[in-house]
Design a protein around this motif. Sequence first.
Motif, PDB file in Angstrom:
ATOM      1  N   LEU A  11      43.525  10.521  63.757  1.00  0.00           N
ATOM      2  CA  LEU A  11      44.489  11.267  62.946  1.00  0.00           C
ATOM      3  C   LEU A  11      44.113  11.401  61.472  1.00  0.00           C
ATOM      4  O   LEU A  11      44.605  12.303  60.785  1.00  0.00           O
ATOM      5  N   LEU A  12      43.249  10.533  60.975  1.00  0.00           N
ATOM      6  CA  LEU A  12      42.871  10.601  59.559  1.00  0.00           C
ATOM      7  C   LEU A  12      42.132  11.891  59.180  1.00  0.00           C
ATOM      8  O   LEU A  12      42.396  12.448  58.096  1.00  0.00           O
ATOM      9  N   PRO A  13      41.205  12.400  59.983  1.00  0.00           N
ATOM     10  CA  PRO A  13      40.454  13.587  59.556  1.00  0.00           C
ATOM     11  C   PRO A  13      41.330  14.776  59.179  1.00  0.00           C
ATOM     12  O   PRO A  13      41.039  15.474  58.196  1.00  0.00           O
ATOM     13  N   ALA A  14      42.406  15.012  59.919  1.00  0.00           N
ATOM     14  CA  ALA A  14      43.291  16.135  59.590  1.00  0.00           C
ATOM     15  C   ALA A  14      44.018  15.893  58.271  1.00  0.00           C
ATOM     16  O   ALA A  14      44.253  16.830  57.501  1.00  0.00           O
ATOM     17  N   MET A  15      44.379  14.640  57.992  1.00  0.00           N
ATOM     18  CA  MET A  15      45.016  14.318  56.713  1.00  0.00           C
ATOM     19  C   MET A  15      44.050  14.609  55.563  1.00  0.00           C
ATOM     20  O   MET A  15      44.426  15.205  54.546  1.00  0.00           O
ATOM     21  N   PHE A  60      60.506  13.447  51.867  1.00  0.00           N
ATOM     22  CA  PHE A  60      59.411  13.723  52.798  1.00  0.00           C
ATOM     23  C   PHE A  60      59.601  15.062  53.508  1.00  0.00           C
ATOM     24  O   PHE A  60      59.261  15.209  54.683  1.00  0.00           O
ATOM     25  N   ASN A  61      60.142  16.031  52.810  1.00  0.00           N
ATOM     26  CA  ASN A  61      60.372  17.326  53.423  1.00  0.00           C
ATOM     27  C   ASN A  61      59.064  17.918  53.934  1.00  0.00           C
ATOM     28  O   ASN A  61      58.035  17.884  53.257  1.00  0.00           O
ATOM     29  N   ASN A  62      59.103  18.443  55.165  1.00  0.00           N
ATOM     30  CA  ASN A  62      57.941  19.070  55.806  1.00  0.00           C
ATOM     31  C   ASN A  62      56.813  18.077  56.100  1.00  0.00           C
ATOM     32  O   ASN A  62      55.659  18.480  56.235  1.00  0.00           O
ATOM     33  N   LYS A  63      57.145  16.794  56.194  1.00  0.00           N
ATOM     34  CA  LYS A  63      56.164  15.775  56.564  1.00  0.00           C
ATOM     35  C   LYS A  63      56.514  15.208  57.942  1.00  0.00           C
ATOM     36  O   LYS A  63      57.688  14.952  58.245  1.00  0.00           O
ATOM     37  N   ARG A  64      55.486  15.013  58.770  1.00  0.00           N
ATOM     38  CA  ARG A  64      55.672  14.422  60.100  1.00  0.00           C
ATOM     39  C   ARG A  64      55.149  12.996  60.079  1.00  0.00           C
ATOM     40  O   ARG A  64      54.020  12.740  59.659  1.00  0.00           O
ATOM     41  N   ALA A  65      55.997  12.085  60.545  1.00  0.00           N
ATOM     42  CA  ALA A  65      55.644  10.663  60.511  1.00  0.00           C
ATOM     43  C   ALA A  65      55.644  10.080  61.915  1.00  0.00           C
ATOM     44  O   ALA A  65      56.622  10.223  62.656  1.00  0.00           O
ATOM     45  N   LEU A  66      54.547   9.427  62.260  1.00  0.00           N
ATOM     46  CA  LEU A  66      54.436   8.694  63.522  1.00  0.00           C
ATOM     47  C   LEU A  66      54.525   7.208  63.226  1.00  0.00           C
ATOM     48  O   LEU A  66      53.719   6.672  62.459  1.00  0.00           O
ATOM     49  N   VAL A  78      49.742  14.578  62.189  1.00  0.00           N
ATOM     50  CA  VAL A  78      50.823  13.934  61.444  1.00  0.00           C
ATOM     51  C   VAL A  78      50.392  13.761  59.994  1.00  0.00           C
ATOM     52  O   VAL A  78      49.209  13.776  59.670  1.00  0.00           O
ATOM     53  N   ASP A  79      51.386  13.599  59.130  1.00  0.00           N
ATOM     54  CA  ASP A  79      51.120  13.357  57.708  1.00  0.00           C
ATOM     55  C   ASP A  79      51.177  11.878  57.367  1.00  0.00           C
ATOM     56  O   ASP A  79      50.543  11.429  56.409  1.00  0.00           O
TER      57      ASP A  79
END
Length: 264
Positions: free
Chosen positions: A124-128, A5-11, A83-84
Amino acid sequence: MNIQFNNKRALVTASTGGIGYAIAHGLAEAGADIILNGRSIESVAEAVAKLTQAVPGTSVQGIAADLSTAEGVATLIRDAGEVDILVNNAGIFGPQDFYEADDELWDSYWQTNVMSGVRLSRALLPAMVKKGWGRVVFMSSESARNIPADMIHYGVSKTALLALARGLAKRVAGSGVTVNSVLPGPTLSDGVANMLKDEVERTGKTLESVATAFVLQQRPSSIIQRAATVEEVANMVVYVCSPQASATTGAALRVDGGVVDDIV
């Protein structure tokens, strides 16, 4: 399988302990930057320190916010940013007879278990979708399909998450974003430990043995015939969040030890 998950942000919501923390830990080990969430500043700070020590080099942010209210969710959205990966783990449970469960109790379960995920996903979904990649997971329960007679209010809230995840998966179809639900069964989480603590103290037995007896009595259809560990549940979530799970969406994925007597 090498999940990265490099360069991924997880909430991960409600992640200062139990299943939520195990999920955050698993994602961190695979290289994700982590946002931990809990209701108190103290619990969040302790979890951040614990995860930072457990997975050196991990970027860990902690946000204290009570997700049972719209205001608390708004605080989390504001401080988290884009977030991703979003894992909607916040939830409450407990037995209550249907005839004694008033509107206030039903609303508290609905706000925490359902609306927290609705509000976070809506924000948060729209940015994904715009980026063309993202993962949303709703932590449901085997109780969504096997409604407990003594926790109807809880079971209904968890069934709602199955519909929510399926509908959102269709809403973002073709975008590169997947939405799924994960259904744990009896699990050695902090909540279950608290539920069984009186029996542990009374008998002097280990939590694991008391949990096994509970499963055999209350969930006799269990195939593994024991409670799962939080790590076993987290493993499923880490996979479904991975790039390798790109063709899995709109699914209800069971980690229930076979409690639901079903072949699909």
